[in-house]
Motif scaffolding. Structure first.
Motif, mmCIF file in Angstrom:
data_model
loop_
_atom_site.group_PDB
_atom_site.id
_atom_site.type_symbol
_atom_site.label_atom_id
_atom_site.label_comp_id
_atom_site.label_asym_id
_atom_site.label_seq_id
_atom_site.Cartn_x
_atom_site.Cartn_y
_atom_site.Cartn_z
ATOM 1 N N VAL A 239 0.814 -1.240 0.591
ATOM 2 C CA VAL A 239 -0.405 0.323 -0.357
ATOM 3 C C VAL A 239 1.234 1.551 0.316
ATOM 4 C CG1 VAL A 239 -1.380 1.445 1.092
ATOM 5 C CG2 VAL A 239 -1.818 -1.406 1.020
ATOM 6 N N ASP A 240 1.663 2.064 0.500
ATOM 7 C CA ASP A 240 2.927 2.342 0.593
ATOM 8 C C ASP A 240 3.559 3.389 -0.333
ATOM 9 O OD1 ASP A 240 2.202 3.501 3.184
ATOM 10 O OD2 ASP A 240 3.581 2.282 4.314
ATOM 11 N N ARG A 241 4.242 1.003 -1.131
ATOM 12 C CA ARG A 241 4.288 1.403 -2.627
ATOM 13 C C ARG A 241 3.700 2.132 -3.403
ATOM 14 N NH1 ARG A 241 9.321 -2.424 -5.748
ATOM 15 N NH2 ARG A 241 9.112 -0.712 -7.339
ATOM 16 N N GLU A 250 0.742 10.708 -0.052
ATOM 17 C CA GLU A 250 1.702 10.320 1.047
ATOM 18 C C GLU A 250 1.795 8.957 1.987
ATOM 19 O OE1 GLU A 250 1.198 11.451 6.038
ATOM 20 O OE2 GLU A 250 2.584 13.264 5.147
ATOM 21 N N MET A 251 2.579 7.978 2.468
ATOM 22 C CA MET A 251 2.846 6.834 2.528
ATOM 23 C C MET A 251 1.744 6.605 4.055
ATOM 24 S SD MET A 251 6.708 5.370 3.487
ATOM 25 C CE MET A 251 6.979 6.642 4.077
ATOM 26 N N PRO A 252 0.932 5.636 4.011
ATOM 27 C CA PRO A 252 -0.259 5.115 4.963
ATOM 28 C C PRO A 252 0.378 4.897 6.410
ATOM 29 C CG PRO A 252 -1.090 3.891 3.828
ATOM 30 C CD PRO A 252 0.088 5.218 2.794
ATOM 31 N N TYR A 253 1.718 4.144 6.302
ATOM 32 C CA TYR A 253 2.416 3.219 7.168
ATOM 33 C C TYR A 253 3.597 2.853 7.662
ATOM 34 C CZ TYR A 253 -2.135 1.003 5.902
ATOM 35 O OH TYR A 253 -3.396 0.279 5.575
ATOM 36 N N GLY A 254 4.212 4.117 6.390
ATOM 37 C CA GLY A 254 5.828 4.367 7.111
ATOM 38 C C GLY A 254 6.463 3.884 7.384
#
Length: 290
Positions: A239-241, A250-254
């Motif tokens: 999901v982040d990628r 902005e990525m949700p999970y870092g």
């Protein structure tokens, strides 16, 4: 007559209650499990309370079948601490549960031989149980994903047209697997495929970000986190990628540390908790463990 009727109704009520609670116990939400593991891990690593850690893990493993996540290794930690502090952890029964959890990591069982032997399980029995575990893997999926992982890295992913074609084929395989076998977890296909192919799921799924099936994968993988089949890390990585590279958000999970300076850490930590990941700072410490 009336008494027999009452007994009949009570028996029926018992059966209905048994079925209800059996079904309920089979559908536990593993996001709750992962968050509880993160809390207990802090009791051990941060608060330095090993005996309380043992107590809390024992309660957790009575409710959930244990996982043994990479780096945290909660079930291994529980057993080793309980043995060290001479607390009951279930002896042989619990050690037999540990074997399939370490089986995917070839050769890792050697470091446990002393512990197994202490409780009457010799090394030959451990090796046999691991061999039996391997025989129980889904051969069709092992064959398919061995090819898929090789295909995924064809020409080092430098040939763009070939890469796109291979990603489409792999997306079809993943969707077919979800629909026919569920999530291709480490307990279904192992970690080492045919001819020594390394098969960790996160790189394969991270290449599904441009797939037309992405939203389907995202929805299904969240369901598989809840069932305990998919790890939160694999889901977050995909999901982040996607959000970084495709949606330009902005990525949700870092999950990419190099971007940590440009994210809202409070928001990200809330998102991480929603899928069972530890907070960013704790995650960084966990990654740095030997």
């Amino acid at each position: 007559m009336k008494r027999n009727l009452i007994l009949k109704h009570m028996g029926l009520l018992f059966i209905i209650s048994f079925i209800f609670f059996s079904c309920k116990s089979q559908h536990k939400n593993y996001i709750v499990y992962y968050n509880r593991v993160n809390e207990i891990d802090s009791i051990y690593r941060v608060a330095n309370q090993p005996e309380e850690t043992i107590k809390q893990y024992r309660k957790l493993f009575r409710k959930y079948n244990p996982k043994n996540q990479d780096r945290i290794k909660e079930y291994e930690t529980y057993i080793k601490l309980a043995d060290q502090y001479q607390k009951n952890f279930g002896g042989k029964k619990s050690l037999y549960k540990l074997i399939p959890l370490i089986a995917p990591y070839e050769g890792s069982e050697k470091s446990y031989f002393g512990l197994f032997q202490k409780y009457g399980i010799d090394s030959s029995e451990v090796k046999q149980k691991i061999a039996d575990w391997k025989k129980g893997l889904n051969k069709r999926l092992v064959d398919s994903f061995s090819i898929a992982f090789t295909r995924d890295q064809a020409e080092g992913r430098r040939n763009f047209q070939l890469m796109e074609k291979n990603d489409r084929i792999n997306a079809e395989l993943i969707k077919w697997t979800f629909e026919n076998y569920g999530y291709p977890s480490i307990q279904k296909i192992g970690l080492i495929g045919n001819d020594g192919v390394f098969m960790p799921m996160h790189p394969l799924f991270s290449h599904m970000t441009e797939s037309k099936e992405y939203n389907y994968f995202k929805t299904k993988m969240l369901e598989y986190i809840k069932s305990g089949d998919c790890t939160p890390k694999d889901y977050a990585n995909m999901v982040d990628r996607h959000d970084l590279q495709i949606s330009k958000q902005e990525m949700p999970y870092g999950s990419y540390p190099s971007y940590s300076s440009v994210i809202d850490t409070l928001k990200v930590n809330r998102n991480r908790k929603n899928i069972g990941l530890p907070p960013l700072r704790r995650s960084s410490k966990i990654k740095n463990r030997l």
